[in-house]
Design a protein around this motif. Structure first.
Motif, PDB file in Angstrom:
ATOM      1  N   PHE A   4     -13.790   8.873  18.895  1.00 28.05           N
ATOM      2  CA  PHE A   4     -14.818   8.684  19.903  1.00 28.05           C
ATOM      3  C   PHE A   4     -14.328   7.742  21.006  1.00 28.05           C
ATOM      4  N   ASP A   5     -13.706   6.624  20.582  1.00 27.11           N
ATOM      5  CA  ASP A   5     -13.188   5.658  21.558  1.00 27.11           C
ATOM      6  C   ASP A   5     -12.130   6.300  22.454  1.00 27.11           C
ATOM      7  N   LYS A   6     -11.216   7.050  21.862  1.00 29.95           N
ATOM      8  CA  LYS A   6     -10.166   7.715  22.639  1.00 29.95           C
ATOM      9  C   LYS A   6     -10.781   8.707  23.623  1.00 29.95           C
ATOM     10  N   GLY A   7     -11.819   9.418  23.148  1.00 30.05           N
ATOM     11  CA  GLY A   7     -12.475  10.391  24.020  1.00 30.05           C
ATOM     12  C   GLY A   7     -13.114   9.737  25.227  1.00 30.05           C
ATOM     13  N   ILE A   8     -13.771   8.594  25.010  1.00 30.91           N
ATOM     14  CA  ILE A   8     -14.403   7.870  26.120  1.00 30.91           C
ATOM     15  C   ILE A   8     -13.343   7.356  27.091  1.00 30.91           C
ATOM     16  N   GLU A   9     -12.258   6.786  26.525  1.00 38.13           N
ATOM     17  CA  GLU A   9     -11.185   6.256  27.380  1.00 38.13           C
ATOM     18  C   GLU A   9     -10.562   7.361  28.228  1.00 38.13           C
ATOM     19  N   ILE A  10     -10.318   8.520  27.614  1.00 36.59           N
ATOM     20  CA  ILE A  10      -9.730   9.642  28.351  1.00 36.59           C
ATOM     21  C   ILE A  10     -10.675  10.120  29.455  1.00 36.59           C
ATOM     22  N   ALA A  11     -11.980  10.218  29.120  1.00 35.89           N
ATOM     23  CA  ALA A  11     -12.962  10.668  30.110  1.00 35.89           C
ATOM     24  C   ALA A  11     -13.009   9.724  31.303  1.00 35.89           C
ATOM     25  N   LEU A  29     -20.367  14.371  34.309  1.00 30.53           N
ATOM     26  CA  LEU A  29     -19.644  15.607  34.024  1.00 30.53           C
ATOM     27  C   LEU A  29     -18.666  15.421  32.866  1.00 30.53           C
ATOM     28  N   GLU A  30     -17.927  14.324  32.876  1.00 26.51           N
ATOM     29  CA  GLU A  30     -16.914  14.096  31.845  1.00 26.51           C
ATOM     30  C   GLU A  30     -17.511  13.613  30.510  1.00 26.51           C
ATOM     31  N   LEU A  31     -18.449  12.688  30.609  1.00 24.71           N
ATOM     32  CA  LEU A  31     -19.026  12.134  29.375  1.00 24.71           C
ATOM     33  C   LEU A  31     -20.122  13.034  28.795  1.00 24.71           C
ATOM     34  N   GLY A  32     -20.665  13.923  29.616  1.00 32.03           N
ATOM     35  CA  GLY A  32     -21.746  14.789  29.126  1.00 32.03           C
ATOM     36  C   GLY A  32     -21.314  15.700  28.010  1.00 32.03           C
ATOM     37  N   ASN A  33     -19.998  15.994  27.944  1.00 32.06           N
ATOM     38  CA  ASN A  33     -19.506  16.833  26.852  1.00 32.06           C
ATOM     39  C   ASN A  33     -19.502  16.098  25.514  1.00 32.06           C
ATOM     40  N   MET A  34     -19.556  14.772  25.567  1.00 28.94           N
ATOM     41  CA  MET A  34     -19.483  13.982  24.330  1.00 28.94           C
ATOM     42  C   MET A  34     -20.826  13.388  23.933  1.00 28.94           C
TER      43      MET A  34
END
Length: 425
Positions: free
Chosen positions: A39-46, A94-99
């Motif tokens: 989850f953390d990696k996903g947020i950082e990438i977004a 747009l980026e965080l809405g997928n998560m």
């Protein structure tokens, strides 16, 4: 199985169960940590993708032209001129809405030099946004000042747990099933062990009880074969009575075991008919006249029930009374007393058997009506039995839709109160 072996099996099984539970908890915790890292990696990438898009926008010719026009009109270009709030909001959603849901995160642009926010939907979450690990420097987009883009996600742990809810519930469910099964198996093993010990005691007691009348009868028969005894009619009669009495005793013991077996299998059909309870109590009392005299037992009867006719199986109910009187005699004290009382209640009759014998301790009272259960009698070694009497009593009373309860105290005696309804089907 020997006691030590059972203890070892239970110990090893317990250690194994604890190990399985701890291992499962460890892997669940590791899974949560892994999901959090993902989850953390996903947020950082977004967030980095948003920054990259802002950089691309900065290098766009139309964007440069707009910034140039602004520089002609303003003395200083603010960060909000370079990073438009509407554009930033659109890119983040747009980026965080997928998560995560757009309602579940806050963001802001702030200057680390003075912790002043200049853009975002922080809504009084400034402190959380300053402390959050999801922060990226904006120097590549806007150089003057020390500005950072910060994202705060409230209830992050709850959100991760919700994503793993199904697997967590399944893990808890199977662990609970495993623990319940383990407890059930261990309880069954201990009950079977106890039952085996009780059956062993039953066989030993039965062997002793059967051996005595058989040996006595054999000895009397052997005496009858002697010529000098055959010539003496008194001695012949004496030994014949011994054989007859011991045969009756043996038959009574065998019948007791057979009655329990028949009742447990449900093959016995109770014959309910109008029965005089007082008459049955007097009959039971007469059956023990000889033993009452031998033991010098003082018996008092207070049959005060005005309505003493009930619907019952006369033969089985007589056996119940015989068993209760027999127990009072066997476990009597130095100056034995037995009180038999009756009185009426609205829907039936109470029959009470009160003695001043050795009594029963509280830890044994809860098991007293179980099959093959015998209360340790301390120094009264001559008292023997099969452990069937009170179980039989309880079984018969249950069939009559009645109840039996015990009140007892060590050294002060016992009282068995039997309730029998007037009518039962």
């Amino acid at each position: 199985m020997k006691k030590k072996a059972i203890g070892l099996v239970i110990f090893l099984a317990s250690i194994s169960l604890i190990g399985i539970v701890l291992t499962q908890l460890y892997w669940v915790n590791k899974s949560l940590d892994l999901r959090k890292d993902q989850f953390d990696k996903g947020i950082e990438i977004a967030v980095k993708i948003v920054i990259n898009q802002l950089i691309e926008q900065k290098n766009d010719s139309a964007f440069k032209a707009r910034i140039y026009e602004l520089s002609c009109k303003k003395l200083k270009i603010d960060i909000t001129d370079v990073i438009e709030p509407q554009t930033l909001d659109s890119l983040l959603h747009l980026e965080l809405g997928n998560m995560i849901s757009s309602r579940n995160f806050y963001y802001g642009i702030y200057n680390r030099l003075n912790d002043r926010f200049v853009a975002g939907n922080f809504l009084e979450n400034e402190k959380e946004l300053i402390d959050t690990p999801y922060q990226v420097s904006l120097k590549s987009v806007y150089h003057p000042g020390d500005y950072y883009l910060s994202v705060f996600i409230p209830g992050q742990s709850n959100w991760i747990i919700q994503q793993m809810q199904l697997w967590l519930l399944l893990s808890v469910f199977f662990l609970v099933i495993l623990i319940i099964s383990f407890v059930y198996v261990i309880t069954t093993i201990l009950q079977q062990k106890k039952l085996t010990e009780m059956k062993s005691d039953f066989i030993n007691n039965m062997t002793h009880e059967f051996k005595t009348p058989i040996s006595t009868s054999a000895l009397a028969a052997e005496m009858l074969l002697k010529p000098e005894v055959q010539e003496d009619k008194k001695r012949v009669k004496k030994y014949a009575h011994v054989i007859l009495d011991e045969s009756a005793r043996l038959q009574s013991q065998v019948e007791q075991v057979l009655q329990i077996s028949i009742l447990e299998k449900g093959k016995y059909r109770f014959k309910f008919k109008k029965t005089n309870v007082h008459q049955l109590l007097n009959t039971a009392n007469r059956n023990f006249n000889l033993r009452i005299k031998e033991n010098k037992i003082r018996v008092s009867k207070r049959l005060k029930a005005e309505d003493y006719f009930i619907n019952a199986d006369k033969a089985q109910l007589l056996n119940v009374f015989n068993n209760l009187i027999d127990n009072a005699i066997k476990y009597c004290s130095e100056k034995p007393e037995l009180q038999i009382k009756t009185w009426n209640v609205p829907n039936g009759i109470i029959i009470s058997f009160q003695d001043n014998g050795i009594g029963i301790s509280p830890e044994h009272q809860k098991n007293i009506f179980k099959n093959l259960y015998r209360v340790p009698t301390g120094n009264i070694h001559e008292v023997r039995g099969f452990g069937l009497g009170l179980y039989y009593v309880k079984t018969v009373i249950d069939q009559h839709k009645g109840e039996i309860d015990l009140k007892s105290e060590l050294g002060k005696g016992s009282t068995f109160n039997v309730f029998l309804p007037f009518h039962n089907e």
